[in-house]
Design an enzyme around this catalytic site. Structure first.
Site, short mmCIF file in Angstrom:
data_model
loop_
_atom_site.label_atom_id
_atom_site.label_comp_id
_atom_site.label_asym_id
_atom_site.label_seq_id
_atom_site.Cartn_x
_atom_site.Cartn_y
_atom_site.Cartn_z
N SER A 1 0.81 -1.23 0.00
CA SER A 1 0.00 0.00 0.00
C SER A 1 0.84 1.27 0.00
O SER A 1 0.36 2.33 -0.40
CB SER A 1 -0.95 0.01 1.20
OG SER A 1 -0.23 0.18 2.41
N LYS B 1 0.56 4.67 6.79
CA LYS B 1 0.02 5.41 5.65
C LYS B 1 0.50 6.86 5.75
O LYS B 1 1.10 7.28 6.73
CB LYS B 1 -1.51 5.41 5.64
CG LYS B 1 -2.18 4.05 5.80
CD LYS B 1 -2.13 3.21 4.56
CE LYS B 1 -2.85 1.88 4.78
NZ LYS B 1 -2.66 0.95 3.65
#
Length: 290
Positions: A38, A106
């Site tokens: 990701s 993230k």
């Protein structure tokens, strides 16, 4: 001298060693391995990180692996000592709202009060401080593309120029997936509202106070706040300190490891002992030579 010998003896014992390790994990740094793609572009699957636990205050200490808190959350903010909040554009380690024992990494796209649009072009940000002040936008996001929605100025991909690991696929598969989920009555699987705006379909979300909208740099291969919502401060753990080791895994596309087992578990020497900023410098150099 007797006191120092006693301290040395305690630190050398099994009990002393365990206590010291736990204190380091609780208050200073903790090791994590990135399993997914990701954040590819900046951080890769197989990167092993030390996470700085005091970047945003001191989280409530938890026993590793079983994630059992060692004390109550008296302030109800997930932190023993409250600290700074994650800033826009920073890479953050946190526990997502739909999990209790998993840690994600993230990039923080938006903070409380901001408005976010996800379109077929990418992400747009309306910083809450800006109001409709064009000077604010030009000062904080120079050379950024902007667009007006709902009478407000939104900035397109505001961190992409500064953080070169951020990227999209040309056809923006995630947008089409979310559109499909929304139109098929599966809105519960996404956190953003599908609306019609300026003649196009967009996903919209206003971020709640003291929450953060977390997005993967690999925009089209990331389970993130688009699906499970923004992250409260109480779930913030820290920030990546540096990569201490890195291996290619089975899902490493760059070496086709899935089809070539010999390419699995190769050491990525060039990534070792690099901070996020150091890795981004490497990316910029690579892009400059191509």
């Amino acid at each position: 001298m007797k006191f120092l010998r006693s301290v040395y003896a305690f630190c050398s014992s099994w009990v002393g060693t365990i206590i010291i390790v736990l204190l380091v994990i609780f208050f200073i740094a903790q090791a994590f391995i990135i399993p997914s793609r990701s954040m590819v572009g900046t951080l890769y699957e197989g990167d092993m990180l030390f996470v700085k636990k005091f970047s945003y205050g001191i989280p409530i200490p938890k026993i590793p692996w079983i994630e059992l808190p060692v004390m109550p959350d008296f302030k109800n903010n997930g932190h023993l000592i409250e600290g700074d909040r994650p800033k826009r554009g920073e890479v953050v380690v946190f526990i997502p709202p739909h999990e209790k024992k998993s840690y994600y990494v993230k990039r923080n796209f938006a903070i409380g009060g901001d408005e976010v649009l996800f379109t077929n072009e990418g992400f747009y940000l309306h910083p809450f401080e800006s109001g409709n002040d064009k000077d604010y936008i030009s000062k904080h996001y120079p050379n950024a593309l902007t667009k007006e929605f709902m009478g407000k100025i939104f900035v397109l991909n505001p961190y992409k120029s500064k953080h070169p690991g951020i990227h999209y696929q040309k056809d923006n598969e995630t947008f089409h997936l979310m559109e499909q989920l929304a139109t098929q009555g599966a809105e519960a699987n996404i956190s953003m509202q599908l609306i019609q705006m300026e003649g196009e379909k967009v996903f919209y979300k206003k971020i709640n106070h003291d929450e953060f909208f977390m997005i993967g740099d690999n925009r089209d291969n990331s389970s993130d706040s688009r699906f499970w919502g923004s992250v409260a401060y109480k779930n913030i753990v820290g920030s990546p300190w540096f990569v201490y080791f890195s291996l290619s895994l089975k899902n490493s596309l760059e070496v086709d490891a899935e089809n070539n087992p010999k390419k699995r578990y190769l050491v990525r020497w060039e990534r070792m002992f690099k901070s996020v900023e150091g890795l981004e410098k490497i990316i910029k150099k690579e892009k400059a030579t191509h």
